[in-house]
Enzyme design. Structure first.
Site, short mmCIF file in Angstrom:
data_model
loop_
_atom_site.label_atom_id
_atom_site.label_comp_id
_atom_site.label_asym_id
_atom_site.label_seq_id
_atom_site.Cartn_x
_atom_site.Cartn_y
_atom_site.Cartn_z
N GLU A 142 9.27 2.61 11.16
CA GLU A 142 10.29 3.64 10.94
C GLU A 142 9.55 4.97 10.88
O GLU A 142 8.80 5.22 9.94
CB GLU A 142 11.04 3.40 9.62
CG GLU A 142 11.87 2.14 9.59
CD GLU A 142 13.01 2.17 10.57
OE1 GLU A 142 13.43 3.27 10.99
OE2 GLU A 142 13.50 1.09 10.94
N GLY B 19 6.50 6.00 8.16
CA GLY B 19 5.63 7.16 8.09
C GLY B 19 5.69 7.93 9.39
O GLY B 19 6.69 7.87 10.12
N SER B 20 4.62 8.60 9.70
CA SER B 20 4.63 9.48 10.87
C SER B 20 4.51 8.70 12.17
O SER B 20 3.94 7.59 12.19
CB SER B 20 3.47 10.48 10.76
OG SER B 20 2.26 9.76 10.69
N LYS C 260 0.86 -1.18 0.00
CA LYS C 260 0.00 0.00 0.00
C LYS C 260 0.91 1.24 0.00
O LYS C 260 1.44 1.64 1.03
CB LYS C 260 -0.90 -0.02 1.25
CG LYS C 260 -1.90 1.11 1.26
CD LYS C 260 -1.38 2.22 2.17
CE LYS C 260 -2.20 3.45 2.18
NZ LYS C 260 -1.87 4.43 1.14
N VAL D 182 0.74 7.87 13.20
CA VAL D 182 0.14 6.70 12.53
C VAL D 182 0.85 5.42 12.99
O VAL D 182 0.21 4.40 13.25
CB VAL D 182 0.20 6.86 10.99
CG1 VAL D 182 -0.28 5.59 10.31
CG2 VAL D 182 -0.66 8.03 10.54
N GLY D 183 2.17 5.48 13.15
CA GLY D 183 2.93 4.31 13.60
C GLY D 183 2.42 3.79 14.94
O GLY D 183 2.28 2.58 15.14
P1 NAD Z 1 1.93 9.18 7.08
O1 NAD Z 1 2.12 8.50 8.40
O2 NAD Z 1 0.86 10.16 6.95
O3 NAD Z 1 1.66 8.09 5.94
C1 NAD Z 1 2.53 7.02 5.69
C2 NAD Z 1 1.75 5.90 5.01
O4 NAD Z 1 0.79 5.39 5.92
C3 NAD Z 1 0.97 6.34 3.77
O5 NAD Z 1 0.97 5.29 2.83
C4 NAD Z 1 -0.42 6.55 4.33
O6 NAD Z 1 -1.43 6.44 3.36
C5 NAD Z 1 -0.50 5.43 5.34
N1 NAD Z 1 -1.47 5.65 6.43
C6 NAD Z 1 -1.98 6.81 6.87
N2 NAD Z 1 -2.83 6.59 7.88
C7 NAD Z 1 -2.86 5.25 8.09
C8 NAD Z 1 -3.53 4.40 9.00
N3 NAD Z 1 -4.38 4.89 9.92
N4 NAD Z 1 -3.31 3.07 8.96
C9 NAD Z 1 -2.44 2.56 8.07
N5 NAD Z 1 -1.76 3.32 7.15
C10 NAD Z 1 -1.98 4.65 7.17
O7 NAD Z 1 3.34 9.80 6.70
P2 NAD Z 1 3.77 10.62 5.39
O8 NAD Z 1 3.21 11.99 5.49
O9 NAD Z 1 3.47 9.82 4.15
O10 NAD Z 1 5.35 10.65 5.55
C11 NAD Z 1 6.00 11.57 6.35
C12 NAD Z 1 6.41 10.95 7.67
O11 NAD Z 1 7.16 9.76 7.42
C13 NAD Z 1 7.33 11.84 8.47
O12 NAD Z 1 6.98 11.78 9.83
C14 NAD Z 1 8.70 11.23 8.25
O13 NAD Z 1 9.65 11.50 9.25
C15 NAD Z 1 8.36 9.79 8.19
N6 NAD Z 1 9.41 9.04 7.51
C16 NAD Z 1 10.21 8.22 8.27
C17 NAD Z 1 11.24 7.52 7.67
C18 NAD Z 1 12.13 6.61 8.48
O14 NAD Z 1 12.78 5.76 7.89
N7 NAD Z 1 12.19 6.76 9.78
C19 NAD Z 1 11.45 7.65 6.29
C20 NAD Z 1 10.62 8.49 5.54
C21 NAD Z 1 9.59 9.18 6.17
#
Ligand code: NAD
Length: 495
Positions: A250, A228-229, A175, A232-233
């Site tokens: 991550e 991701g964020s 996804k 959400v994590g």
């Molecule tokens: P996000 O958490 O909004 O989304 C990440 C992914 O999760 C997307 O595919 C999104 O559609 C999905 N998602 C959103 N809500 C969800 C839910 N409730 N359940 C399951 N999946 C869901 O993050 P973003 O805006 O796409 O990315 C930016 C964030 O990612 C920043 O916080 C950044 O620091 C982090 N990031 C971390 C790393 C790392 O390796 N530590 C690398 C890149 C980005």
């Protein structure tokens, strides 16, 4: 008419059952629609999981070196298509072409690393405590891997997860972020062209809550790898505990670059410019804080503000662009909110601070490179992730204070120190609370064969990249072969 793309489920390219779609727009020019993609939900996730489950047995029984050979072909195809994939990535998420070329290259490096890992899926043999008995551990695939990725590294991050998942013998439901569905689609096309069994790789486009949530909750998904964020994590971690899934997270960062008074200032300047404003500050490893020694403060700030002010904003496909757009209006809004918070907290806006809509940037999500000075460690702009081209500058008077300030955040991804004092360099390696520390280099710049990940609220202890990620995608089984011909009771018959 923009091109209509599809999900890949059950070995076929298909629309969402509802027929609904979403648009993917170019952030440098929002009038350009790159394509429409299916708005999927639980029904598509169920079908994708079923497909991955069905493909699992044949794939897990395919010899790991043979699985690796397919990934080598994936690397070859990506190499041949590198420029085209990078250009499309710039069109869909904005970062400059040099950086999207690097993003694809990281995927290629990861492919070739994973290919050879198929020949190296080591277990252990160890002596038994009993006579005529043989002990070993072997590695087994886990099952169906749910892969959820962000938009800022649309090729590299999916490859960090999907290549090790596949080479270890798992099948995949992918996804991707809805801001970068085109790169994800191209990636899946390449996997299939190279020979991954079509039912083993499933792609479901759509919003996080609509697709990600049912994937995380699905009882037939054995593991989730999420980048991701942090917010959400955390919710994924909670939901996944109901089915006791293995979860790799991550998450966010609040990375800092320390510049001590003995540092090579020219070198430190190049580092902070690249770290803070590369990818328009939208990297998990972006330099969001500069921790600057008071003795070099005036000189360094003069150098920094004049260079940052001269960065050229524009379309990432133009060769004279230094800084591309942000990915969407939401990111601009978040950055603007934090700029308001910084002002309210009493920090001084030394550069930028506004969206940028001049000339060729009129129809794009551009934002000025922004620098806050007079930032103190307890301000929110010193501790919270902003994820945009905003640098908070904090002043310190000693190495010890610098480390204390750097560690004063809930995140712990990347860090950097510029110094020529070897003692400070080694103490920094030891005392900085982060998964990554650079000495005399910026906070950004992963390498495919090195473990990547963070501590504290940046993750849950797993690593991507390098050799460590392969642990996540396999289970260890301990095997005992008793060739004594009699019942031998460990700990009882031998003591
Ligand atoms: P996000 O958490 O909004 O989304 C990440 C992914 O999760 C997307 O595919 C999104 O559609 C999905 N998602 C959103 N809500 C969800 C839910 N409730 N359940 C399951 N999946 C869901 O993050 P973003 O805006 O796409 O990315 C930016 C964030 O990612 C920043 O916080 C950044 O620091 C982090 N990031 C971390 C790393 C790392 O390796 N530590 C690398 C890149 C980005």
């Amino acid at each position: 008419m923009s091109k209509r793309y599809q999900n890949h489920i059950g070995g076929k390219w298909i629309d969402a059952v509802s027929g609904e779609t979403f648009e993917n727009r170019n952030p440098a020019n929002w009038n350009e629609i790159i394509g429409t993609f299916p708005s999927s939900g639980a029904e598509e996730v169920n079908a994708a999981v079923e497909s991955a489950r069905e493909a699992f047995d044949a794939w897990r029984l395919t010899p790991a070196p043979e699985r690796g050979d397919i990934l080598r072909r994936v690397g070859d195809i990506m190499t041949a298509r590198k420029k085209e994939i990078a250009s499309n990535m710039t069109r869909e998420m904005g970062k400059v072409l040099d950086e999207t070329m690097g993003d694809v290259q990281e995927g290629i490096d990861t492919a070739y690393y994973a290919a050879t890992e198929g020949r190296r899926m080591f277990g252990h043999t160890v002596p038994s405590e009993l006579h005529n008995k043989f002990n070993m551990s072997v590695r087994r695939p886990i099952g169906v891997a749910g892969i959820i990725t962000p938009w800022n590294f649309p090729m590299a991050i999916p490859t960090w997860k999907i290549f090790p998942a596949l080479v270890c013998g798992n099948t995949v439901v992918f996804k991707p972020a809805s801001d970068t569905p085109l790169t994800a689609t191209t990636f899946v096309e390449i996997l299939i062209e190279a020979g991954i069994p079509p039912k083993a790789i499933n792609l479901v486009h759509g919003r996080g809550s609509a697709v990600g949530t049912p994937l995380v909750n699905h009882e037939n998904v054995d593991l989730i790898s999420f980048t991701g964020s942090t917010v959400v994590g955390k919710s994924i971690s909670k939901s996944a505990s109901d089915t006791l899934k293995r979860v790799s997270l991550e998450l966010g960062g609040k990375n800092a670059q320390i510049v001590l008074d003995d540092a090579d200032l020219e070198l430190a300047l190049e580092g902070v410019l690249w770290g803070a404003f590369g990818t328009t500050g939208q990297r998990c490893t972006a330099t969001s804080r500069l921790i600057l020694h008071a003795k070099v403060y005036d000189r360094f700030m003069e150098m920094l503000t004049s260079r940052a002010a001269s960065l050229r904003l524009g379309d990432g496909l133009q060769s004279d662009t230094d800084v591309g757009p942000m990915v969407n209006q939401d990111q601009i809004d978040t950055v603007q909110r934090y700029i308001g918070i910084g002002k309210d907290e009493g920090a001084k806006l030394a550069l930028g601070g506004s969206p940028y809509r001049e000339g060729a940037c009129a129809d794009g999500w551009f934002h000025e490179p922004t620098i806050f000075t007079e930032v103190t460690p307890e301000m929110r702009i010193a501790k919270e992730e902003i994820f945009g081209p905003v640098l908070s500058v904090l002043t310190i008077n000693s190495f010890e204070e610098a480390i204390q300030v750097l560690n004063n955040t809930k995140y712990g991804l990347s860090s950097s120190i510029y110094t020529n004092d070897v003692n400070c360099a080694f103490k920094a390696m030891r005392d900085i609370e982060a998964g990554i520390t650079y000495i005399n280099g910026p906070t950004i710049g992963a390498e495919a064969h090195m473990p990547f990940g963070g501590v504290k609220e940046t993750g849950n202890g797993h690593r991507e990249g390098g050799w460590e990620v392969y642990e996540f995608y396999t289970e260890t089984k301990s095997v005992f072969v008793d060739y004594s011909g009699k019942l031998q009771r460990a700990q009882i018959d031998n003591y």
